[in-house]
Design a protein around this motif. Structure first.
Motif, PDB file in Angstrom:
ATOM      1  N   ASN A   1      39.374  40.851  16.807  1.00 46.13           N
ATOM      2  CA  ASN A   1      39.134  40.028  17.991  1.00 46.13           C
ATOM      3  C   ASN A   1      39.416  40.811  19.272  1.00 46.13           C
ATOM      4  O   ASN A   1      38.640  40.763  20.224  1.00 46.13           O
ATOM      5  CB  ASN A   1      40.044  38.793  17.975  1.00 46.13           C
ATOM      6  N   THR A   2      40.555  41.490  19.281  1.00 47.16           N
ATOM      7  CA  THR A   2      40.968  42.226  20.476  1.00 47.16           C
ATOM      8  C   THR A   2      39.936  43.276  20.840  1.00 47.16           C
ATOM      9  O   THR A   2      39.483  43.358  21.989  1.00 47.16           O
ATOM     10  CB  THR A   2      42.338  42.886  20.236  1.00 47.16           C
ATOM     11  N   LEU A   3      39.557  44.092  19.839  1.00 47.82           N
ATOM     12  CA  LEU A   3      38.583  45.149  20.109  1.00 47.82           C
ATOM     13  C   LEU A   3      37.250  44.551  20.546  1.00 47.82           C
ATOM     14  O   LEU A   3      36.586  45.064  21.452  1.00 47.82           O
ATOM     15  CB  LEU A   3      38.390  46.017  18.864  1.00 47.82           C
ATOM     16  N   TYR A   4      36.884  43.434  19.926  1.00 44.79           N
ATOM     17  CA  TYR A   4      35.601  42.784  20.233  1.00 44.79           C
ATOM     18  C   TYR A   4      35.561  42.298  21.681  1.00 44.79           C
ATOM     19  O   TYR A   4      34.614  42.609  22.422  1.00 44.79           O
ATOM     20  CB  TYR A   4      35.412  41.617  19.253  1.00 44.79           C
ATOM     21  N   VAL A   5      36.596  41.563  22.124  1.00 47.91           N
ATOM     22  CA  VAL A   5      36.560  41.035  23.497  1.00 47.91           C
ATOM     23  C   VAL A   5      36.639  42.174  24.513  1.00 47.91           C
ATOM     24  O   VAL A   5      35.984  42.123  25.554  1.00 47.91           O
ATOM     25  CB  VAL A   5      37.680  40.000  23.771  1.00 47.91           C
ATOM     26  N   VAL A   6      37.409  43.210  24.191  1.00 51.90           N
ATOM     27  CA  VAL A   6      37.525  44.319  25.141  1.00 51.90           C
ATOM     28  C   VAL A   6      36.188  45.063  25.247  1.00 51.90           C
ATOM     29  O   VAL A   6      35.753  45.423  26.345  1.00 51.90           O
ATOM     30  CB  VAL A   6      38.664  45.267  24.731  1.00 51.90           C
ATOM     31  N   PHE A   7      35.526  45.229  24.096  1.00 50.80           N
ATOM     32  CA  PHE A   7      34.232  45.906  24.120  1.00 50.80           C
ATOM     33  C   PHE A   7      33.230  45.104  24.951  1.00 50.80           C
ATOM     34  O   PHE A   7      32.536  45.650  25.812  1.00 50.80           O
ATOM     35  CB  PHE A   7      33.715  46.087  22.687  1.00 50.80           C
ATOM     36  N   LEU A   8      33.177  43.792  24.714  1.00 53.57           N
ATOM     37  CA  LEU A   8      32.238  42.959  25.474  1.00 53.57           C
ATOM     38  C   LEU A   8      32.563  42.973  26.966  1.00 53.57           C
ATOM     39  O   LEU A   8      31.669  43.013  27.807  1.00 53.57           O
ATOM     40  CB  LEU A   8      32.249  41.518  24.951  1.00 53.57           C
ATOM     41  N   SER A   9      33.862  42.947  27.289  1.00 52.82           N
ATOM     42  CA  SER A   9      34.226  42.941  28.711  1.00 52.82           C
ATOM     43  C   SER A   9      33.821  44.257  29.362  1.00 52.82           C
ATOM     44  O   SER A   9      33.418  44.282  30.522  1.00 52.82           O
ATOM     45  CB  SER A   9      35.724  42.704  28.878  1.00 52.82           C
ATOM     46  N   LEU A  10      33.887  45.340  28.580  1.00 53.39           N
ATOM     47  CA  LEU A  10      33.463  46.638  29.126  1.00 53.39           C
ATOM     48  C   LEU A  10      31.962  46.643  29.409  1.00 53.39           C
ATOM     49  O   LEU A  10      31.507  47.287  30.354  1.00 53.39           O
ATOM     50  CB  LEU A  10      33.824  47.755  28.141  1.00 53.39           C
ATOM     51  N   LEU A  11      31.192  45.901  28.593  1.00 54.53           N
ATOM     52  CA  LEU A  11      29.749  45.812  28.832  1.00 54.53           C
ATOM     53  C   LEU A  11      29.458  45.228  30.213  1.00 54.53           C
ATOM     54  O   LEU A  11      28.438  45.535  30.821  1.00 54.53           O
ATOM     55  CB  LEU A  11      29.078  44.943  27.761  1.00 54.53           C
ATOM     56  N   ILE A  12      30.354  44.362  30.702  1.00 55.11           N
ATOM     57  CA  ILE A  12      30.169  43.811  32.049  1.00 55.11           C
ATOM     58  C   ILE A  12      30.792  44.740  33.095  1.00 55.11           C
ATOM     59  O   ILE A  12      30.146  45.123  34.069  1.00 55.11           O
ATOM     60  CB  ILE A  12      30.802  42.415  32.166  1.00 55.11           C
ATOM     61  N   SER A  13      32.050  45.113  32.864  1.00 55.25           N
ATOM     62  CA  SER A  13      32.779  45.807  33.929  1.00 55.25           C
ATOM     63  C   SER A  13      32.275  47.228  34.148  1.00 55.25           C
ATOM     64  O   SER A  13      32.326  47.737  35.268  1.00 55.25           O
ATOM     65  CB  SER A  13      34.273  45.824  33.620  1.00 55.25           C
ATOM     66  N   PHE A  14      31.753  47.868  33.087  1.00 53.40           N
ATOM     67  CA  PHE A  14      31.307  49.260  33.245  1.00 53.40           C
ATOM     68  C   PHE A  14      30.142  49.370  34.229  1.00 53.40           C
ATOM     69  O   PHE A  14      30.265  50.052  35.252  1.00 53.40           O
ATOM     70  CB  PHE A  14      30.954  49.867  31.884  1.00 53.40           C
ATOM     71  N   PRO A  15      28.999  48.684  33.976  1.00 58.27           N
ATOM     72  CA  PRO A  15      27.903  48.816  34.953  1.00 58.27           C
ATOM     73  C   PRO A  15      28.281  48.300  36.341  1.00 58.27           C
ATOM     74  O   PRO A  15      28.003  48.974  37.341  1.00 58.27           O
ATOM     75  CB  PRO A  15      26.775  47.979  34.349  1.00 58.27           C
ATOM     76  N   VAL A  16      28.932  47.133  36.385  1.00 56.51           N
ATOM     77  CA  VAL A  16      29.278  46.574  37.697  1.00 56.51           C
ATOM     78  C   VAL A  16      30.196  47.529  38.455  1.00 56.51           C
ATOM     79  O   VAL A  16      29.984  47.814  39.640  1.00 56.51           O
ATOM     80  CB  VAL A  16      29.937  45.188  37.546  1.00 56.51           C
ATOM     81  N   GLY A  17      31.203  48.045  37.745  1.00 54.76           N
ATOM     82  CA  GLY A  17      32.150  48.952  38.397  1.00 54.76           C
ATOM     83  C   GLY A  17      31.482  50.220  38.888  1.00 54.76           C
ATOM     84  O   GLY A  17      31.691  50.650  40.031  1.00 54.76           O
ATOM     85  N   VAL A  18      30.641  50.822  38.043  1.00 54.70           N
ATOM     86  CA  VAL A  18      29.988  52.076  38.414  1.00 54.70           C
ATOM     87  C   VAL A  18      29.034  51.868  39.589  1.00 54.70           C
ATOM     88  O   VAL A  18      29.031  52.635  40.558  1.00 54.70           O
ATOM     89  CB  VAL A  18      29.236  52.678  37.212  1.00 54.70           C
ATOM     90  N   PHE A  19      28.237  50.795  39.528  1.00 56.68           N
ATOM     91  CA  PHE A  19      27.283  50.563  40.618  1.00 56.68           C
ATOM     92  C   PHE A  19      28.015  50.226  41.915  1.00 56.68           C
ATOM     93  O   PHE A  19      27.605  50.662  42.993  1.00 56.68           O
ATOM     94  CB  PHE A  19      26.289  49.456  40.251  1.00 56.68           C
ATOM     95  N   THR A  20      29.086  49.459  41.813  1.00 57.17           N
ATOM     96  CA  THR A  20      29.859  49.165  43.018  1.00 57.17           C
ATOM     97  C   THR A  20      30.421  50.453  43.610  1.00 57.17           C
ATOM     98  O   THR A  20      30.376  50.667  44.823  1.00 57.17           O
ATOM     99  CB  THR A  20      31.011  48.196  42.694  1.00 57.17           C
ATOM    100  N   ALA A  21      30.915  51.321  42.738  1.00 56.11           N
ATOM    101  CA  ALA A  21      31.485  52.582  43.214  1.00 56.11           C
ATOM    102  C   ALA A  21      30.412  53.437  43.897  1.00 56.11           C
ATOM    103  O   ALA A  21      30.641  54.007  44.975  1.00 56.11           O
ATOM    104  CB  ALA A  21      32.099  53.349  42.039  1.00 56.11           C
ATOM    105  N   LEU A  22      29.239  53.506  43.271  1.00 52.94           N
ATOM    106  CA  LEU A  22      28.149  54.289  43.854  1.00 52.94           C
ATOM    107  C   LEU A  22      27.747  53.702  45.200  1.00 52.94           C
ATOM    108  O   LEU A  22      27.502  54.421  46.174  1.00 52.94           O
ATOM    109  CB  LEU A  22      26.947  54.288  42.899  1.00 52.94           C
TER     110      LEU A  22
END
Lengths: 321, 400
Positions: free
Chosen positions: A95-116
């Motif tokens: 469960n832990t790995l699953y929710v963290v992986f899914l949250s990364l699917l959101i935070s990774f693109p949003v974070g990178v694009f915001t940074a750019l």
């Protein structure tokens, strides 16, 4: 002062008194630094020992907790609390790995694009506003994210579950955990990515522009690629935080007692949220098992970090870094 | 061809705008939610009030009505000339409808009653209390759900009061506020000296070798340890230490402060060390050339110049203490206390949020109010940090 310190050690003419004073200071500082550095070892040793106890002792006559079952079982506790020792945490890891992986699917693109956006694309004033906003997001304590999750996201999920033809238990669900974790990780992702995007060699950019690429093409195809190892480091940091987040998750998870829970609208529980369950008693096996979960959490974090670092190195090599 | 590229460029630009908008959107939602839910409860009473309501039952000494009572010039709600009290409809801090007292005359029979729960004691109704029930011998009881006006009317028409049940308002955060202040003070007392001295070692004295690198990486590792693990450290190490020292019997503020200190160490060390490094080398060389030894140089040149950096570290540390919840749930407990003692368990503001959110039913309004207070403090600290970095930049600009 290191350079001068080292040199003066050989100078004999220095007054003796002063040198003793300095030596005392040096050793006092060294020992305090030693204490500061030793805490991480204390943590590892003490928590490991307490975490191993349920597997090694008979827990006040209840019998040992079976290690293999603890690591693999899909039900948190078979039997009654304080009677049974048949704990299982395997599904919690999933469960832990699953929710963290899914949250990364959101935070990774949003974070990178915001940074750019902040580093390269936004007009100066807008960039300033965005940077302040991200700094503010970073300084909001996680419990507040949990509160907003419980107050805004959970009701939204509850009402939208019907639209998707399912139902959720009051809205506490995997999806709620994922969203809360994602929003908590965005500032981390953004801050680290921004630094690495800024530190990309200006020559690379200019070379790309000189070859006729447009500005935005350069940002996406040259700068982002060049900054990818820093961006990946940000992702590793964000994953580490998300894995260890406890209170915010516990407010929106719903605390399932068996799993693994992969349905987005189903209640879930992570290693940390289970550690925060039923804190009324402060002794007995049901309390001590938290330390085993703590050890498990540390192992999960360390292993995830190692794996991600290996991946990072591989990804770096692919593009000839 | 050129058109296609323009469309592509536009799309890519759009993606970054969307990413930024998404981040901004969530921050806005968070702030709006917290402010709209929490602002309503923010008043002085919230900061000074007890969390736990105290319940009383009162029996009036005499059945006589209040002759000396005079109607006050201003009062909220409805006034009973017969008994000299005024009541009004209100909501308590959990959002329930209640009837509260806005005026009690000094001569009112309610200002001095026999406590029915504890017959040897006296009970007195005072302003801001919540009246839940007035029972009569000669008519049905007046209850909260009938409203303040009905309660006053029933009082006026009754000759024979059996009992008045009332309570203090409750839901205040004074206890948690005090705990937070204690925790800030105690944690900083442990963390700041240790952190500064460690930072001085690393920045000024540490030789470049493997041991130094190892120590550095150990301290850096502390940053990655989740706070819930620190909670376990507190239980296994710090609570037993305080129990052994006969300071306490269980979770307590000292253990909480020690745990917090460990959490704060990497932040304090890193921030202080950076500020030490920003002090120009020439300052130290000048001091040494004037004949000062290293101890004197550290004390009289390095430390005073590192003060803005140390302030930054302190601000960051305070922010971390205020926001910390998971570790403190284990080391400080989750029971909200009104009488705070450093040797007992209590809750900080963050844990208070967790506590009311895990209660049934969750009190989202109170939680939002506390969150709003936390956010305001954190914002002020952020401004402080920015100001300090401005001070540092200005101070050493152009100095080698």
């Amino acid at each position: 002062m290191l350079d001068t310190w080292k040199k003066t050690k050989t100078i004999k003419e220095k007054p003796r008194m002063l040198r003793i004073e300095d030596k005392v200071l040096y050793h006092v500082l060294l020992s305090i630094a030693f204490i500061s550095a030793s805490f991480v070892i204390w943590i590892a040793i003490f928590i490991s020992i307490r975490g191993m106890m349920p597997f090694l002792t008979d827990n006040g006559g209840l019998g040992r907790v079976a290690l293999w079952q603890f690591l693999t079982d899909t039900v948190w506790l078979r039997g009654q609390t304080f009677v049974s020792t048949a704990y299982g945490a395997g599904f919690l890891v999933l469960n832990t790995l699953y929710v963290v992986f899914l949250s990364l699917l959101i935070s990774f693109p949003v974070g990178v694009f915001t940074a750019l956006f902040i580093a390269k694309i936004a007009p100066r004033k807008l960039a300033y506003i965005m940077r302040t906003a991200v700094e503010m997001m970073a300084s909001i304590p996680s419990i507040v994210y949990g509160l907003v999750g419980a107050g805004v996201i959970v009701p939204m999920i509850y009402s939208s579950a019907r639209v998707f033809g399912t139902h959720s238990s009051g809205g506490n669900s995997t999806l709620a955990v994922v969203i809360v974790l994602a929003f908590m990780s965005i500032p981390t992702m953004t801050a680290v990515s921004e630094v690495s995007i800024r530190s990309v060699d200006k020559n690379l950019e200019q070379a790309s522009l000189a070859l006729g690429a447009s500005n935005i093409q350069t940002q996406f195809k040259v700068v982002l690629i060049a900054a990818k190892s820093g961006i990946f480091a940000g992702a590793i940091l964000a994953v580490g935080r998300a894995l260890g987040e406890a209170t915010a998750v516990s407010l929106v998870a719903g605390n399932s007692r068996s799993g693994p829970n992969f349905g987005l609208f189903d209640i879930t529980s992570t290693i940390t949220s289970t550690m925060l369950q039923g804190l009324k008693e402060t002794s007995g096996i049901d309390y001590d098992i938290r330390f085993s979960l703590g050890v498990l959490l540390m192992i999960v974090i360390v292993v995830t970090n190692i794996v991600l670092n290996v991946v990072k190195r591989k990804v770096g090599k692919l593009n000839g870094e | 061809m050129a058109n296609k590229r323009k469309v592509k460029d536009f799309l890519m630009r759009l993606v970054t705008y969307l990413g930024a908008a998404f981040s901004l959107f969530f921050l806005t939602v968070t702030l709006i939610y917290i402010v709209s839910n929490g602002a309503g409860l923010i008043n002085l009473g919230l900061f000074t009030g007890d969390y736990h309501a105290r319940y009383y039952g009162g029996r009036t000494e005499s059945e006589s009505s209040c002759i000396e009572c005079s109607e006050p010039e201003t009062y909220k709600g409805f006034y009973s000339p017969k008994y000299g009290i005024a009541l009004y409809d209100d909501y308590d801090r959990a959002g329930n409808v209640v009837i509260r007292v806005s005026y009690v005359d000094a001569h009112s029979p309610f200002s001095l009653m026999q406590d029915t729960n504890n017959p040897s004691q006296t009970a007195s109704l005072s302003i801001d209390d919540v009246v839940t029930r007035i029972a009569y011998y000669d008519q049905p009881s007046a209850l909260t759900r009938n409203g303040a006006e009905m309660m006053i009317l029933s009082l006026e028409s009754s000759e024979d009061i059996r009992e008045i049940t009332f309570a203090t308002l409750g839901g205040g955060i004074r206890g948690s506020l005090i705990t937070t202040l204690y925790l800030i003070g105690l944690s900083l007392m442990f963390a700041i000296p240790t952190g500064i001295l460690t930072a001085i070692y690393f920045a000024e004295f540490a030789p470049v070798n493997r041991l130094t690198n190892l120590m550095r990486s150990f301290i850096e590792t502390l940053t990655g340890v989740p706070s819930i693990i620190y909670g376990l450290l507190g239980i296994t190490v710090f609570i037993p230490i305080t129990v052994r020292l006969n300071l306490s019997e269980g979770p307590n503020l000292f253990a909480g402060a020690m745990t917090m200190a460990v959490i704060l160490l990497p932040v304090v060390i890193r921030t202080t060390e950076e500020s030490l490094k920003s002090i120009p080398k020439s300052y130290r060389h000048a001091s040494l050339a004037l004949g000062a030894n290293y101890t004197q140089t550290v004390r009289k040149v390095v430390l005073p110049n590192a003060l803005p950096g140390i302030m930054t570290a302190t601000f960051l540390a305070i922010g971390r203490i205020i926001g910390e919840s998971a570790a403190l749930i284990f080391v400080l407990g989750t029971a909200v206390k009104d009488r705070v003692r450093v040797t007992e368990s209590s809750t900080t503001l963050s844990v208070h949020i967790w506590s009311v959110m895990t209660d049934e039913p969750a009190n989202i309004e109170l939680a939002s109010s506390i969150a709003l207070i936390i956010l305001v403090i954190v914002l002020i600290l952020n401004i402080g940090v920015k100001y300090m970095s401005y001070v540092i930049n200005k101070k050493f600009r152009g100095v080698v």
